[in-house]
Design a protein around this motif. Structure first.
Motif, mmCIF file in Angstrom:
data_model
loop_
_atom_site.group_PDB
_atom_site.id
_atom_site.type_symbol
_atom_site.label_atom_id
_atom_site.label_comp_id
_atom_site.label_asym_id
_atom_site.label_seq_id
_atom_site.Cartn_x
_atom_site.Cartn_y
_atom_site.Cartn_z
ATOM 1 N N PHE A 169 -12.812 17.491 -21.795
ATOM 2 C CA PHE A 169 -13.772 16.728 -22.586
ATOM 3 C C PHE A 169 -13.967 17.291 -23.986
ATOM 4 O O PHE A 169 -14.316 16.553 -24.913
ATOM 5 C CB PHE A 169 -15.118 16.637 -21.870
ATOM 6 N N HIS A 170 -13.752 18.589 -24.163
ATOM 7 C CA HIS A 170 -13.909 19.188 -25.496
ATOM 8 C C HIS A 170 -12.968 18.545 -26.512
ATOM 9 O O HIS A 170 -13.241 18.541 -27.701
ATOM 10 C CB HIS A 170 -13.688 20.704 -25.426
ATOM 11 N N GLU A 171 -11.857 17.967 -26.038
ATOM 12 C CA GLU A 171 -10.900 17.325 -26.940
ATOM 13 C C GLU A 171 -11.457 16.041 -27.552
ATOM 14 O O GLU A 171 -10.977 15.588 -28.581
ATOM 15 C CB GLU A 171 -9.594 17.047 -26.199
ATOM 16 N N TYR A 172 -12.475 15.442 -26.920
ATOM 17 C CA TYR A 172 -13.087 14.229 -27.454
ATOM 18 C C TYR A 172 -14.060 14.534 -28.594
ATOM 19 O O TYR A 172 -14.341 13.654 -29.413
ATOM 20 C CB TYR A 172 -13.856 13.483 -26.369
ATOM 21 N N LEU A 173 -14.570 15.740 -28.627
ATOM 22 C CA LEU A 173 -15.525 16.104 -29.663
ATOM 23 C C LEU A 173 -14.793 16.212 -31.002
ATOM 24 O O LEU A 173 -13.723 16.812 -31.089
ATOM 25 C CB LEU A 173 -16.209 17.435 -29.325
ATOM 26 N N TYR A 174 -15.355 15.650 -32.023
ATOM 27 C CA TYR A 174 -14.830 15.715 -33.385
ATOM 28 C C TYR A 174 -13.469 15.035 -33.546
ATOM 29 O O TYR A 174 -12.739 15.331 -34.469
ATOM 30 C CB TYR A 174 -14.761 17.178 -33.865
ATOM 31 N N GLU A 175 -13.119 14.132 -32.644
ATOM 32 C CA GLU A 175 -11.878 13.373 -32.764
ATOM 33 C C GLU A 175 -12.007 12.424 -33.958
ATOM 34 O O GLU A 175 -13.067 11.848 -34.174
ATOM 35 C CB GLU A 175 -11.655 12.593 -31.464
ATOM 36 N N PRO A 176 -10.919 12.224 -34.733
ATOM 37 C CA PRO A 176 -11.000 11.303 -35.872
ATOM 38 C C PRO A 176 -11.396 9.892 -35.439
ATOM 39 O O PRO A 176 -11.048 9.445 -34.354
ATOM 40 C CB PRO A 176 -9.581 11.305 -36.447
#
Length: 143
Positions: free
Chosen positions: A95-102
């Motif tokens: 889920f950390h990969e969804y944070l600050y995604e363009p």
């Protein structure tokens, strides 16, 4: 850090959503805390309606995240971390990969367990009861 306060009723949620939407130019994440039943999901629903998302919006309590796309093409990740047991679990689920995604925003209910990840471009929102029909919302942002 300036802390702002809004007191509102359910009928005024569209105005609150408009106010929060104005913060999204500076923030990629809105982290929402508050008592059970205080209105975290209702606030998220109002924000999503404001940006034109017409899907049925429910709190993703059992699958942790729901993904919506606004007519603008921007993605909105709606997290409910109430049942999450650790930050390690959050990381292992990716889920950390969804944070600050363009071209995306994350709205996170019950973010307490991942607070160390929320260091910039985040707006912290706390909702509390004023009465049966009114809520008080405090917010501040870290750019």
């Amino acid at each position: 850090m300036n802390k702002h306060t809004l007191v509102y009723t359910e009928q005024e949620l569209p105005f609150v959503a408009q106010t929060l939407h104005g913060l999204l130019g500076h923030c990629a994440i809105i982290a929402v805390t508050g008592s059970l039943g205080a209105g975290k999901t209702a606030l998220t629903q109002a924000l999503f309606r404001y940006v034109g998302i017409e899907d049925d919006i429910q709190s993703p309590t059992f699958n942790y995240v729901s993904i919506y796309t606004a007519p603008s093409g921007w993605r909105y990740y709606h997290f409910d971390l109430y049942r999450l047991t650790s930050m390690r679990e959050f990381m292992e689920l990716g889920f950390h990969e969804y944070l600050y995604e363009p071209q995306s925003y994350a709205i996170i209910e019950w973010p307490e367990i991942i607070m160390p990840l929320l260091k910039h471009r985040v707006c912290f929102v706390d909702i509390d009861y004023v009465s049966e029909n009114a809520r008080r919302l405090w917010y501040y942002c870290l750019e």
